[in-house]
Each structure stands twice: as structure tokens, then as C-alpha cells.
Scaffold this active site. Structure first.
Site: not given
Length: 440
Positions: A223, A268, A271, A336-337, A370, A429
Site C-alpha cells: 500500500n 484491473q 484492484h 503496465e498491462h 497475472d 592515479h
């Protein structure tokens, strides 16, 4: 009650206006959450187990007066395997089959991630060595719903990568342990499971307590408190990504059953209220049919109020000029998808540069990805697919450069390095390189 859907016609406005309308929503950082998370992390760093137990008792409403120590939250291997054995056979078989498909995909992925060396003419050997992380923390959500699939998607690639120890944390609201989550941990080979969650679990994994050894990386969604905590501890440990609300973008040419597309949008939207579901299609009549399907099917959904809020606030049905414009919008959104539900999906997939995962053809519903297709379902959200990738074996590995300079190679490289070092004003160096030269 009819759902009020946002509808756009890209032929009536220019391309940028369409994008602005679809990308208008920006998740604001909640100052109260940030302050709370900062305090929780400070308390866990300062008081260790005591703070973790205190916050877990409070936030997860642990019954019977709460736990008195961290031992109360340990979930042993015997309990994990007992949960697996007690599942209904069909459920157990589904978990095992999904885990095997995920494992096979990520083993293929590992084969593509091999180290290498090559030897130059003077004998200098250069290369790259790939090694797994020692210890990884996996966060599995347990608030609004339980996600055994997330256990598999996070733990299986870690196991394939060769991670030494996988520590899983999962909240147990009201003291209730989800048996499918425990069974999935058994199948995936998780080494340790602790029934804690929230920002306190993230802090414990990152900094360690009396009973929890710090991990090297924390993966898995949660969350807003979990996301804020992961952001805070990054640097002390690695993280996979900051997961935002779920997203689905459907590109459709109007040939798919509208009920299928409506349900894909629901998949989706259910969700949470901040999820985003968008349809792009050049056929106005088809869009109307999808809208009718949404109105028809919504009352049959157990989570209809969540879906209704998500589609009303963040969903959209967009008429585009053509599928080429749909692809251009898809690249800008970087969802996302991304479902390409069309007769010739690969034709349009070739035009897509930015998406967490692409589902090609009308039978490739996002829901299959999924759970059991094999590729990972932990995906970049909030347009981060423009520059980041799905969770994979590579997230549980690190790369070390291998440099073995021969004596002959030091003669050539030493002069080059010294010249550049003097130019940068770094004399030590330069001298370090020159001391290995036969003639200075």
C-alpha cells in the site's frame, strides 16, 4: 445504477489534448503518510523488535491483547507445508502448475544472463561476472486481498537466480493467516516467513532488528505506506520499483467480443479505486457495444463499487482515428498491462516501444498473465515502463567487472591512464599507473 464513463474522441481534439486528458491524474504524495512512515522507520531503527511488535499489534489488530514478542509472528516451514497439504486438490494443483510455468520462464531468462570474458592480444583478460544476491526480502500484500500469486512471482525468480536466503513478510490482519499464501511460500521455497507488514516490516528488512538480519534488496508491492517506506530505505538496500495503482490499456480493432473487453477492463479496475482502465478503438459503434457490456456486467461483480469508482474516476473509452494513433497513444501512456485485441496483433505490437507487458490477440487476457502464463506480473506502473522492466532474474543478481591486466597490457594502458589522470589533476592515479611501466 448506471456508471458514468468518460468518453473521448481523438478526431475532435488534437493528439496532445487526448494525452493530457488521459494523463491528467497524478497520484499526489500524502504528506501525512510520509511523516508517519518517517517516524515508523526511525522507531524500528532505534528500538528494533520492540517497535515492530508494537506497530504490528496496532495496525494488524492482533487479537488476545497482541503479541509480546517477535516469535509470535514467525511462521515455520512445518506450518507452510501443512497449509499446502490442506488445500483442496484443484487449488494445490493450480498453484503448483503456475509455479512450474513461472520457474521455466525465468530459467530461460537466466540462460540469457550469463557472464563473459575475453582475452586481448597482449594477454589482458576482461569480462563480467554475474552473482546472485545473498539475502532478499519479499513483501506480500495482505490488506484488501491476499495474493499467493505475488509470492510465486517474487520468490520463484529469486530462487532461480540463486539467492542465498529469501525472507518473506506478509501482514496478518486480525491475526488471520491466508493458507494459500503460506502454501505458495512452501512451493516457491521461501526460507523464512514472518507475519508482519507495513512500513515497520520494510524498515526491519532494510536495517535489521534483534531477530531479523538485514537484506540486500526488498521486492514486492504494497500500500501507500509500504511504497513510501521502500522509497525511504532505498540506498541502504536495493528495491525493485515503487509500485503505483494497477493499469490496463486495451487496443482493439472492434473484432473482439465486447463482453470480453469489458471484463478485461474490470480485471484491473477491481484492484482498487485508483486503478486505471482505458480502451482505445477506431470504431465508435464498437465502443458503444463495450459500454453496453460494462453497464450489463457491472452488477454481477462482487467488487462492483470498487470497479465503478475506478472506471468513473480514471477509466476512459477513447475513439481514435486509427490503430496507428492507438499505438502512438499507447507509447505515450506506457501502461503496465497492454492488450492488443485485434485480428493481426503482431502488426501493431511492432509499433509498441513502451509497455510493462503486452498481451497479443483476443485470447490473451491480462488475467492469465497475472497468474500462470510464466512471465512476471510485477510490472512498472505510472509510465515508468518508459525506462524500467518487469521483475526478473536480473533483479536478484548483480554484476562485477573482471579486469586482469597482463604485464604487456600495463605498458599500453598505464601510459593512457597516466595521461588522463594528469589531465584531471589526480597525480596519485597517474603515479599508480606509471610505477608499473618498465620505463617511465
Amino acid at each position: 445504477m448506471m456508471i458514468q464513463l468518460r468518453k473521448l474522441d481523438s478526431s475532435a481534439i488534437d493528439f496532445q489534448e487526448t494525452l493530457d486528458a488521459l494523463l491528467a491524474f497524478e497520484a499526489e504524495t500524502d504528506t501525512a503518510i510520509e511523516h508517519a512512515v518517517t517516524e515508523i522507520i526511525a522507531q524500528v531503527r532505534g528500538r528494533g523488535d520492540e517497535a515492530v511488535v508494537e506497530y504490528t499489534n496496532k495496525f494488524d489488530r492482533i487479537p488476545n491483547g497482541g503479541a509480546t514478542g517477535m516469535q509470535a509472528f514467525e511462521i515455520g516451514q512445518e506450518e507452510l507445508h501443512a497449509a499446502l497439504a490442506a488445500l483442496p486438490p484443484a487449488q494445490r494443483q493450480a498453484l503448483q502448475t503456475a509455479a512450474e510455468r513461472i520457474r521455466v520462464f525465468h530459467e530461460r531468462q537466466k540462460q540469457e544472463l550469463q557472464g563473459f570474458t575475453y582475452t586481448e592480444a597482449d594477454g589482458t583478460v576482461l569480462g563480467q561476472r554475474i552473482t546472485p544476491l545473498d539475502r532478499v526480502g519479499i513483501y506480500v500484500p495482505g490488506g484488501k486481498a491476499a495474493y499467493p500469486s505475488s509470492v510465486l512471482m517474487n520468490a520463484v525468480p529469486a530462487k532461480v537466480a540463486g539467492v542465498g536466503e529469501i525472507v518473506m513478510v506478509v501482514p496478518t490482519p486480525d491475526g488471520v493467516k491466508n493458507q494459500m499464501v503460506l502454501a505458495a511460500a512452501a512451493i516457491a521455497g521461501v526460507d523464512r516467513v514472518i507475519g508482519i507488514g507495513g512500513a515497520q516490516a520494510v524498515a526491519a528488512l532494510a536495517y535489521g532488528t534483534e531477530t531479523i538480519q538485514p537484506v540486500d534488496k526488498i521486492v514486492g508491492p504494497g500500500n501507500a505506506y509500504v511504497a513510501a517506506a521502500k522509497r525511504r530505505v532505498f540506498g541502504a538496500v536495493g528495491i525493485d520499483m515503487i509500485a503505483g495503482p494497477s493499469e490496463i490499456l486495451v487496443l482493439c480493432d472492434g473484432t473482439t467480443d465486447p463482453d470480453w473487453v469489458a471484463m478485461d477492463l474490470f480485471s484491473q479496475a477491481e484492484h482498487d479505486e485508483l486503478a486505471q482502465a482505458i480502451l482505445l478503438c477506431p470504431d465508435a459503434d464498437y465502443i458503444a457495444r463495450v459500454e453496453a457490456s460494462i453497464q450489463k456486467l457491472l452488477p454481477t461483480m462482487p467488487r462492483q463499487e470498487v470497479i465503478r469508482t475506478s472506471l468513473t474516476d480514471r477509466g476512459a473509452l477513447v475513439k481514435v482515428r486509427d490503430m496507428d494513433e492507438a499505438c502512438a497513444i499507447a507509447n505515450a501512456i506506457a501502461a503496465e498491462h497492454l492488450e492488443i485485441s485485434a485480428e493481426a496483433p503482431r502488426q501493431w505490437a511492432d509499433k509498441i516501444r513502451h509497455a510493462g507487458a503486452m498481451f497479443l490477440g483476443r485470447f490473451s487476457s491480462e488475467s492469465l498473465g497475472d497468474y500462470c502464463c510464466g512471465p512476471n506480473h510485477v510490472l512498472p506502473t505510472s509510465r515508468t515502463a518508459r525506462f524500467s522492466s518487469p521483475l526478473g532474474v536480473y533483479d536478484f543478481q548483480k554484476r562485477s567487472s573482471v579486469i586482469e591486466v597482463s604485464e604487456a597490457g600495463a605498458q599500453t594502458l598505464g601510459r593512457i591512464a597516466a595521461e588522463l589522470a594528469y589531465g584531471e589533476g589526480l597525480q596519485a592515479h597517474a603515479r599508480s599507473a606509471e610505477l608499473r611501466l618498465k620505463e617511465v
